[in-house]
Design an enzyme around this catalytic site. Sequence first.
Site, PDB file in Angstrom:
ATOM      1  N   LYS A 150      -0.773   4.893   4.405  1.00  0.00           N
ATOM      2  CA  LYS A 150      -1.690   3.971   5.077  1.00  0.00           C
ATOM      3  C   LYS A 150      -1.235   3.739   6.502  1.00  0.00           C
ATOM      4  O   LYS A 150      -0.060   3.472   6.762  1.00  0.00           O
ATOM      5  CB  LYS A 150      -1.787   2.647   4.318  1.00  0.00           C
ATOM      6  CG  LYS A 150      -2.834   1.713   4.917  1.00  0.00           C
ATOM      7  CD  LYS A 150      -3.191   0.579   3.984  1.00  0.00           C
ATOM      8  CE  LYS A 150      -4.206  -0.368   4.613  1.00  0.00           C
ATOM      9  NZ  LYS A 150      -5.481   0.318   4.938  1.00  0.00           N
ATOM     10  N   HIS A 203       0.845  -1.198   0.000  1.00  0.00           N
ATOM     11  CA  HIS A 203       0.000   0.000   0.000  1.00  0.00           C
ATOM     12  C   HIS A 203       0.881   1.248   0.000  1.00  0.00           C
ATOM     13  O   HIS A 203       2.075   1.180   0.279  1.00  0.00           O
ATOM     14  CB  HIS A 203      -0.915   0.034   1.228  1.00  0.00           C
ATOM     15  CG  HIS A 203      -2.139  -0.816   1.089  1.00  0.00           C
ATOM     16  ND1 HIS A 203      -2.156  -2.140   1.463  1.00  0.00           N
ATOM     17  CD2 HIS A 203      -3.382  -0.542   0.616  1.00  0.00           C
ATOM     18  CE1 HIS A 203      -3.359  -2.642   1.230  1.00  0.00           C
ATOM     19  NE2 HIS A 203      -4.121  -1.694   0.716  1.00  0.00           N
TER      20      HIS A 203
END
EC number: 1.17.1.8
Length: 252
Positions: free
Chosen positions: A138, A134
């Site tokens: 995040k 990600h």
Amino acid sequence: MKIALLGTGNMGKAIANIAKSSGKHELVAELNAATTLSTDAFKDADVIVEVTAPDAFLTNLDLLLQADRPIVVGTTGWYNGIEHVKAKVLEANGSMLYAANFSLGVNIFFRLVHEAARFIAPFEDFDIAVSEQHHTGKIDAPSGTALKVAREILSALPSKTSIKTELPAKGKIQRDELLVSAIRLGSVFGQHSVHIDSSSDSILISHTAKNRQGFAQGAIEAAEWLVRDGGQKGFFSMDDFLNEILSSPEKK
């Protein structure tokens, strides 16, 4: 459907865009972490869509339940307290649906992974692991989606009994441990992979998100399901929503 959106980060913006462009939904409130919340903020809404952060969700839980509106929760990272949240919702006779990921593609991925784990269960030569990537913004790692993938594997593969989210500094991972690893890199929307390996071959099952639209659209559809017939009471997951959709004759 009148939506109160709690959380105006990237995911909140994607949900807002989908709702506004749908032609059939109205955003009656767009609230962020700086907003002083009260139940009045939700009085015009048919449903609350919550996409903030784990601590904020847990802090606001009592107030959200007091608002007496169905709640769709896209925030992850709070699942260690899921039984506490469930008890609160049921005690309040509330209505809540949560998901690690609302994307239809990801939920198909979950089911493919479950079946793959079930297929390899009789064969000792196969091993399995999970990885995810990600963007660097995040907060939680591994992602809620990756942990959901891991739970799907554990439910179908008796040889794996626990989840390991990091390798030991010394020693090795045990055969009954399922490794779930995370990478934070640039602006990657989200990529989840399941690696299956044996002495003869390897299998890779992977899902890559191209943007946040799939998640946002799924969250809206889940909200529509939750508010139908005046609102469904209870504590639901994405599986409850999908199982009903898949079993409905008109959807086949």
